[in-house]
Design a protein around this motif. Structure first.
Motif, PDB file in Angstrom:
ATOM      1  N   SER A  96       0.823  -1.211   0.000  1.00 24.71           N
ATOM      2  CA  SER A  96       0.000   0.000   0.000  1.00 24.71           C
ATOM      3  C   SER A  96       0.853   1.255   0.000  1.00 24.71           C
ATOM      4  O   SER A  96       0.548   2.230  -0.705  1.00 24.71           O
ATOM      5  CB  SER A  96      -0.928  -0.005   1.219  1.00 24.71           C
ATOM      6  N   ILE A  97       1.935   1.264   0.774  1.00 25.60           N
ATOM      7  CA  ILE A  97       2.809   2.438   0.831  1.00 25.60           C
ATOM      8  C   ILE A  97       3.472   2.691  -0.520  1.00 25.60           C
ATOM      9  O   ILE A  97       3.530   3.835  -0.998  1.00 25.60           O
ATOM     10  CB  ILE A  97       3.864   2.264   1.940  1.00 25.60           C
ATOM     11  N   VAL A  98       3.970   1.635  -1.154  1.00 30.03           N
ATOM     12  CA  VAL A  98       4.613   1.787  -2.460  1.00 30.03           C
ATOM     13  C   VAL A  98       3.606   2.280  -3.505  1.00 30.03           C
ATOM     14  O   VAL A  98       3.905   3.174  -4.316  1.00 30.03           O
ATOM     15  CB  VAL A  98       5.253   0.460  -2.901  1.00 30.03           C
ATOM     16  N   VAL A  99       2.404   1.721  -3.492  1.00 35.28           N
ATOM     17  CA  VAL A  99       1.373   2.124  -4.451  1.00 35.28           C
ATOM     18  C   VAL A  99       0.981   3.585  -4.243  1.00 35.28           C
ATOM     19  O   VAL A  99       0.856   4.354  -5.207  1.00 35.28           O
ATOM     20  CB  VAL A  99       0.141   1.197  -4.332  1.00 35.28           C
ATOM     21  N   VAL A 100       0.796   3.998  -3.002  1.00 35.83           N
ATOM     22  CA  VAL A 100       0.413   5.384  -2.722  1.00 35.83           C
ATOM     23  C   VAL A 100       1.498   6.350  -3.187  1.00 35.83           C
ATOM     24  O   VAL A 100       1.213   7.354  -3.848  1.00 35.83           O
ATOM     25  CB  VAL A 100       0.127   5.566  -1.218  1.00 35.83           C
ATOM     26  N   ALA A 101       2.758   6.061  -2.846  1.00 37.21           N
ATOM     27  CA  ALA A 101       3.853   6.945  -3.242  1.00 37.21           C
ATOM     28  C   ALA A 101       3.981   7.034  -4.760  1.00 37.21           C
ATOM     29  O   ALA A 101       4.117   8.132  -5.327  1.00 37.21           O
ATOM     30  CB  ALA A 101       5.164   6.452  -2.623  1.00 37.21           C
ATOM     31  N   GLY A 102       3.921   5.887  -5.431  1.00 42.62           N
ATOM     32  CA  GLY A 102       4.038   5.898  -6.884  1.00 42.62           C
ATOM     33  C   GLY A 102       2.871   6.596  -7.565  1.00 42.62           C
ATOM     34  O   GLY A 102       3.059   7.365  -8.518  1.00 42.62           O
ATOM     35  N   LYS A 103       1.657   6.355  -7.076  1.00 46.95           N
ATOM     36  CA  LYS A 103       0.484   6.996  -7.670  1.00 46.95           C
ATOM     37  C   LYS A 103       0.526   8.505  -7.499  1.00 46.95           C
ATOM     38  O   LYS A 103       0.132   9.260  -8.403  1.00 46.95           O
ATOM     39  CB  LYS A 103      -0.789   6.442  -7.037  1.00 46.95           C
ATOM     40  N   LEU A 104       0.969   8.968  -6.343  1.00 41.68           N
ATOM     41  CA  LEU A 104       1.035  10.419  -6.108  1.00 41.68           C
ATOM     42  C   LEU A 104       1.973  11.083  -7.102  1.00 41.68           C
ATOM     43  O   LEU A 104       1.634  12.114  -7.704  1.00 41.68           O
ATOM     44  CB  LEU A 104       1.483  10.702  -4.682  1.00 41.68           C
ATOM     45  N   VAL A 105       3.159  10.522  -7.281  1.00 38.29           N
ATOM     46  CA  VAL A 105       4.145  11.124  -8.186  1.00 38.29           C
ATOM     47  C   VAL A 105       3.609  11.155  -9.616  1.00 38.29           C
ATOM     48  O   VAL A 105       3.628  12.198 -10.294  1.00 38.29           O
ATOM     49  CB  VAL A 105       5.472  10.344  -8.117  1.00 38.29           C
ATOM     50  N   ILE A 106       3.107  10.024 -10.093  1.00 42.51           N
ATOM     51  CA  ILE A 106       2.625   9.947 -11.478  1.00 42.51           C
ATOM     52  C   ILE A 106       1.395  10.813 -11.682  1.00 42.51           C
ATOM     53  O   ILE A 106       1.281  11.542 -12.682  1.00 42.51           O
ATOM     54  CB  ILE A 106       2.333   8.478 -11.848  1.00 42.51           C
ATOM     55  N   SER A 107       0.457  10.785 -10.753  1.00 41.43           N
ATOM     56  CA  SER A 107      -0.798  11.511 -10.919  1.00 41.43           C
ATOM     57  C   SER A 107      -0.597  13.015 -10.825  1.00 41.43           C
ATOM     58  O   SER A 107      -1.226  13.778 -11.568  1.00 41.43           O
ATOM     59  CB  SER A 107      -1.813  11.047  -9.867  1.00 41.43           C
TER      60      SER A 107
END
Length: 294
Positions: A96-107
């Protein structure tokens, strides 16, 4: 006689003045009653699961059985230690932490490019991003499964994080928020010669902290509750996530009966992280939903 008539008129006028107030009070009481009924309907299953997790077998046949038992510590210890549920929860947390961090940067980068920069056919690109919301997730499983295995990412953290890094919903929410930022601030930044990275770090992110927190909570809950894709792509039990780990608890049969107390103990454990986050950050979460509705 005139005195009686005047007194009657005064009473009628007083009743007319009180009627709207009483109507408003009655309406408010009705709304509160409906809200309490809805809250009870939502909370009742959780309370039942919590009570069942404290019993020896967790068999409930009547309302009299909804009394807390004395096996809470034993059930939760058995789920966490004996069935390795603590490991499953750690895997879910890391995912969940990796997904949240990656989604924030890309989005954030995608929404900023769509709103503030001249990208060829950016409206068409944005429509294509929204179009991906129409594709059911299971439709993508077969080609995605083949792609992940071709990359050699099977049964790894990359397999359950990389496919979730792009989010059309997050891009849409951030785009709506960026459009609400006053144009004067944007024009001032352009006149000062602020580049894209500095504009994102020193203008957009500081002005979007509440929305970013709210979006992060939504993405965390979404990633935490993933079940089908980890079940398909992860073979090793040690690398599984909490939602799939509940199956191992359901597979424990004692004396021919399913140990519902263990299942409910695992369910309550999986409920804790997202529930705590939603309670702590409820204000930015509500702000994010408000922006989404606009």
């Amino acid at each position: 006689m005139d005195g009686v008539i005047q007194y009657t008129k005064r009473r009628i006028d007083a009743m007319k003045r009180r009627t709207p107030e009483r109507t408003a009070q009655g309406s408010t009481a009705g709304v509160h009653l409906q809200l309490w009924v809805l809250v009870l309907l939502v909370v009742f299953p959780i309370v039942v699961a919590l009570v069942v997790s404290t019993k020896q077998q967790g068999i409930v046949t009547s309302l009299g059985d909804l009394v807390p038992g004395t096996y809470a510590v034993e059930n939760y210890r058995e789920a966490i230690v004996d069935y390795n549920f603590g490991r499953f929860m750690w895997n879910s947390l890391l995912m969940s932490i990796v997904v949240v961090a990656g989604k924030l940067v890309i989005s954030v980068c995608a929404a900023m490019a769509i709103v503030y920069y001249r990208v060829p056919y950016k409206d068409l690109v944005f429509l294509f991003i929204l179009f991906t919301l129409l594709l059911p997730v299971p439709v993508r499983f077969i080609p995605l499964f083949q792609l992940i295995n071709d990359f050699g990412w099977g049964n790894s953290l990359l397999a359950i994080t990389v496919p979730y890094l792009a989010s059309a919903t997050t891009v849409f929410i951030l785009r709506q928020h960026f459009l609400s930022i006053p144009t004067s601030i944007v024009e001032t930044a352009k006149l000062d010669g602020v580049g894209p990275i500095r504009f994102m770090l020193y203008v957009l992110i500081p002005m979007s902290k509440g929305v970013l927190v709210g979006v992060s909570i939504i993405m965390f809950v979404y990633a935490w509750n993933q079940y089908l894709w980890p079940l398909v792509i992860i073979d090793s039990e040690a690398n599984q996530v909490a939602q799939v780990g509940l199956q191992l608890l359901q597979g424990d049969v004692q004396g021919g009966q399913l140990s519902w107390s263990l299942v409910m103990a695992g369910s309550m454990l999986t409920l804790i992280p997202p529930l705590v986050l939603m309670i702590v950050f409820r204000k930015p979460l509500l702000e994010t939903f408000t922006i989404q509705q606009k």
